[in-house]
Design a protein around this motif. Structure first.
Motif, PDB file in Angstrom:
ATOM      1  N   TRP A   1      -1.676 -24.293 -10.019  1.00 24.22           N
ATOM      2  CA  TRP A   1      -2.185 -24.238 -11.388  1.00 24.22           C
ATOM      3  C   TRP A   1      -1.810 -22.877 -11.952  1.00 24.22           C
ATOM      4  CZ3 TRP A   1      -4.011 -28.014 -14.389  1.00 24.22           C
ATOM      5  CH2 TRP A   1      -4.404 -29.205 -13.779  1.00 24.22           C
ATOM      6  N   VAL A   2      -0.902 -22.867 -12.903  1.00 29.49           N
ATOM      7  CA  VAL A   2      -0.450 -21.612 -13.509  1.00 29.49           C
ATOM      8  C   VAL A   2      -1.561 -20.997 -14.357  1.00 29.49           C
ATOM      9  CG1 VAL A   2       1.309 -20.562 -14.989  1.00 29.49           C
ATOM     10  CG2 VAL A   2       1.918 -22.487 -13.508  1.00 29.49           C
ATOM     11  N   LYS A   3      -2.379 -21.857 -14.965  1.00 32.05           N
ATOM     12  CA  LYS A   3      -3.512 -21.402 -15.774  1.00 32.05           C
ATOM     13  C   LYS A   3      -4.826 -21.851 -15.137  1.00 32.05           C
ATOM     14  CE  LYS A   3      -0.791 -19.760 -18.997  1.00 32.05           C
ATOM     15  NZ  LYS A   3      -0.680 -18.311 -19.276  1.00 32.05           N
ATOM     16  N   LYS A   4      -5.883 -21.091 -15.401  1.00 28.91           N
ATOM     17  CA  LYS A   4      -7.195 -21.379 -14.808  1.00 28.91           C
ATOM     18  C   LYS A   4      -8.131 -22.001 -15.837  1.00 28.91           C
ATOM     19  CE  LYS A   4      -6.904 -17.504 -11.545  1.00 28.91           C
ATOM     20  NZ  LYS A   4      -5.550 -17.078 -11.938  1.00 28.91           N
ATOM     21  N   GLU A   5      -9.239 -22.564 -15.337  1.00 30.80           N
ATOM     22  CA  GLU A   5     -10.253 -23.114 -16.235  1.00 30.80           C
ATOM     23  C   GLU A   5     -10.801 -22.023 -17.145  1.00 30.80           C
ATOM     24  OE1 GLU A   5     -13.427 -25.195 -14.410  1.00 30.80           O
ATOM     25  OE2 GLU A   5     -12.164 -26.693 -13.430  1.00 30.80           O
ATOM     26  N   GLY A   6     -10.924 -22.347 -18.435  1.00 21.13           N
ATOM     27  CA  GLY A   6     -11.482 -21.402 -19.390  1.00 21.13           C
ATOM     28  C   GLY A   6     -10.494 -20.392 -19.936  1.00 21.13           C
ATOM     29  N   GLU A   7      -9.287 -20.329 -19.366  1.00 20.61           N
ATOM     30  CA  GLU A   7      -8.284 -19.367 -19.826  1.00 20.61           C
ATOM     31  C   GLU A   7      -7.579 -19.906 -21.071  1.00 20.61           C
ATOM     32  OE1 GLU A   7      -4.214 -17.138 -18.173  1.00 20.61           O
ATOM     33  OE2 GLU A   7      -5.414 -18.435 -16.851  1.00 20.61           O
ATOM     34  N   PHE A   8      -7.441 -19.061 -22.086  1.00 15.04           N
ATOM     35  CA  PHE A   8      -6.800 -19.493 -23.322  1.00 15.04           C
ATOM     36  C   PHE A   8      -5.308 -19.703 -23.081  1.00 15.04           C
ATOM     37  CE2 PHE A   8      -4.508 -18.656 -27.287  1.00 15.04           C
ATOM     38  CZ  PHE A   8      -5.096 -19.619 -28.107  1.00 15.04           C
TER      39      PHE A   8
ATOM     40  N   ALA B   1       0.964 -27.233 -22.137  1.00 18.83           N
ATOM     41  CA  ALA B   1      -0.187 -27.424 -23.017  1.00 18.83           C
ATOM     42  C   ALA B   1       0.251 -28.161 -24.282  1.00 18.83           C
ATOM     43  CB  ALA B   1      -0.798 -26.081 -23.374  1.00 18.83           C
ATOM     44  N   PRO B   2      -0.479 -29.214 -24.678  1.00 18.01           N
ATOM     45  CA  PRO B   2      -0.093 -29.972 -25.882  1.00 18.01           C
ATOM     46  C   PRO B   2      -0.336 -29.198 -27.175  1.00 18.01           C
ATOM     47  CG  PRO B   2      -2.162 -30.800 -24.989  1.00 18.01           C
ATOM     48  CD  PRO B   2      -1.656 -29.778 -24.014  1.00 18.01           C
ATOM     49  N   PHE B   3      -1.276 -28.252 -27.121  1.00 13.50           N
ATOM     50  CA  PHE B   3      -1.584 -27.398 -28.273  1.00 13.50           C
ATOM     51  C   PHE B   3      -2.405 -26.215 -27.781  1.00 13.50           C
ATOM     52  CE2 PHE B   3      -3.987 -31.450 -28.377  1.00 13.50           C
ATOM     53  CZ  PHE B   3      -5.158 -31.018 -27.772  1.00 13.50           C
ATOM     54  N   ASP B   4      -2.746 -25.294 -28.671  1.00 10.36           N
ATOM     55  CA  ASP B   4      -3.556 -24.140 -28.283  1.00 10.36           C
ATOM     56  C   ASP B   4      -4.925 -24.599 -27.820  1.00 10.36           C
ATOM     57  OD1 ASP B   4      -1.419 -22.735 -29.156  1.00 10.36           O
ATOM     58  OD2 ASP B   4      -2.413 -21.739 -30.836  1.00 10.36           O
ATOM     59  N   GLY B   5      -5.411 -24.010 -26.740  1.00  9.11           N
ATOM     60  CA  GLY B   5      -6.734 -24.388 -26.248  1.00  9.11           C
ATOM     61  C   GLY B   5      -7.001 -23.854 -24.863  1.00  9.11           C
TER      62      GLY B   5
ATOM     63  N   LYS C   1      -9.160 -28.814 -23.875  1.00  4.09           N
ATOM     64  CA  LYS C   1      -9.908 -28.767 -25.127  1.00  4.09           C
ATOM     65  C   LYS C   1      -9.167 -27.876 -26.124  1.00  4.09           C
ATOM     66  CE  LYS C   1     -13.855 -26.635 -25.117  1.00  4.09           C
ATOM     67  NZ  LYS C   1     -15.297 -26.334 -24.872  1.00  4.09           N
ATOM     68  N   GLU C   2      -8.945 -28.425 -27.312  1.00  2.81           N
ATOM     69  CA  GLU C   2      -8.272 -27.651 -28.359  1.00  2.81           C
ATOM     70  C   GLU C   2      -9.202 -26.555 -28.851  1.00  2.81           C
ATOM     71  OE1 GLU C   2      -5.765 -28.341 -32.497  1.00  2.81           O
ATOM     72  OE2 GLU C   2      -7.030 -29.956 -31.689  1.00  2.81           O
ATOM     73  N   GLU C   3      -8.682 -25.359 -28.940  1.00  2.00           N
ATOM     74  CA  GLU C   3      -9.502 -24.214 -29.331  1.00  2.00           C
ATOM     75  C   GLU C   3      -8.593 -23.086 -29.798  1.00  2.00           C
ATOM     76  OE1 GLU C   3     -12.597 -21.395 -26.932  1.00  2.00           O
ATOM     77  OE2 GLU C   3     -12.823 -23.558 -26.654  1.00  2.00           O
TER      78      GLU C   3
END
Length: 404
Positions: free
Chosen positions: A22-29, A50-54, A77-79
């Motif tokens: 996993w290159v990115k972690k939970e909660g990381e933008f 990522a499909p979009f920013d989030g 989650k989109e954010e």
């Protein structure tokens, strides 16, 4: 609202994959199109972006888990980038500024003490200062040195325990056990299957590379200026193999059960070594390409392999394979078939050797060629004739241009 992140849709030839990391972690933008996870299949490493920013709200399949095609692996989650994501950076800046202010408020030690600290390479934080505001004095340093010397002498004179001896001895012969990657395991299984399921045999010959070297020396610069790619050796070998395959279509065939499948096209696989193992991207319809197109395809595949960007489609199929062990300095080898193909050509390093030409001994740049083939489908006579056809075209490059 959270959306589902699924593994890519695998082709029919790929049953499953493994979550490599996993290159990115939970909660990381995460910004749009940034890679969030890598999935290793038996052929390539696939990236999910990522499909979009989030942010990743939940990781369902941790690293090491096996996943099927289009299986749910996480929720996203989109954010938008907000203060919550930047607060950590701000806190770090404030902490750093506070530390600097705190350090500047501490009074320095006396010059005599500073000199001793520097001579003995002592960290002042290791000494309890008895001076004003906790400053370290010369007396504090002398006392610290006396205690250190006494402690060292006592430690050196104590006998070492058995546990300490065993631990020290074991660290000199360390071992590490790690699971085999899916790609490496697949390569191992396929190579073993080929040895067990085919009647593999290898025939050898040698080729004088002087004509091709002369051609590259004379036209290499002009070729690169015209086509934007260097004139290498592999292009000549691919075209020579194509012409030989047309003369001996059985080498271009494959066995399917009790049937022989004759392919009316020449798709040439070119073995490429990567950090994760050997991969074989395929130059499709090589019989319709000229040498410039072949060289461009090889360069494109090499760059993609180096960057881990090869796709499964890039390595599907193939009717014949060429492997170049010469780039590693191999003088001679027996390449293993790339099933279900019938033949594979092995190139090797070029070495100046004495050879007899027209009754005279001359030094020529020679390369050994190895042709491994499935004896169930190909007789020795055809295999030898096929390899000689490649040799003749390489020693007379003009034949490649005239398609003879």
């Amino acid at each position: 609202m959270a959306i589902e992140i699924k593994s890519p849709t695998f082709p029919e030839s790929v049953a499953e994959g493994t979550i490599a990391s996993w290159v990115k972690k939970e909660g990381e933008f995460i910004k749009q199109d940034e890679v969030i996870v890598e999935i290793e299949t038996e052929k390539v490493v696939l990236e999910v972006v990522a499909p979009f920013d989030g942010v990743i709200s939940e990781i369902i399949k941790p690293a090491g888990d096996i996943v099927k095609s289009a299986e749910l692996i996480a929720r996203f989650k989109e954010e938008a980038l907000s203060e919550k994501h930047t607060s950590k950076t701000s806190d770090l800046k404030i902490d750093s500024l506070s530390s600097k202010l705190k350090e500047s408020s501490i009074k320095s030690n006396g010059p005599a003490a500073e000199k001793l600290l520097k001579e003995h390479q002592i960290d002042p934080e290791d000494i309890n200062g008895s001076g004003k505001d906790g400053r370290v004095t010369k007396a504090d340093i002398v006392k610290y040195l006396e205690v250190s010397v006494e402690t060292k002498v006592e430690t050196d004179t104590l006998p070492k325990s058995q546990d300490e001896i065993i631990t020290h001895a074991s660290t000199e012969r360390q071992e590490e056990r790690v699971p085999m990657s899916r790609l490496r395991a697949t390569i191992a299984k396929r190579l073993l299957d080929v040895r067990q399921d085919t009647a593999m045999l290898t025939t050898f010959n040698e080729v004088d590379m002087q004509p091709i070297k002369d051609l590259r020396a004379e036209y290499g610069k002009e070729f690169e200026d015209e086509h934007g790619v260097k004139l290498g050796f592999m292009g000549f070998f691919v075209l020579a193999a194509v012409q030989a395959l047309k003369k001996f279509p059985v080498v271009n065939a494959s066995i399917d059960g009790s049937d022989i499948v004759y392919h009316g096209y020449q798709d040439i696989g070119v073995a490429v070594s990567t950090e994760k193992g050997l991969v074989v991207p395929v130059i499709r319809d090589a019989d319709t390409l000229d040498i410039a197109d072949v060289e461009k395809s090889i360069l494109d595949y090499s760059v993609k392999a180096k960057n881990g960007k090869l796709t499964i489609d890039d390595m599907q199929g193939g009717t014949f394979t060429i492997s170049n062990g010469g780039v590693f300095g191999s003088l001679l080898s027996t390449p293993i078939l790339n099933a279900p193909q019938t033949g594979i050509l092995g190139m090797h390093t070029i070495k100046d050797r004495p050879v007899a030409i027209d009754g005279e001994v001359v030094i020529r740049p020679m390369m050994y060629l190895a042709m491994s083939y499935d004896h169930r489908l190909l007789d020795g006579k055809e295999a030898v004739a096929f390899l000689i056809a490649i040799k003749d075209q390489l020693e007379s490059p003009e034949k490649l241009l005239l398609n003879i």
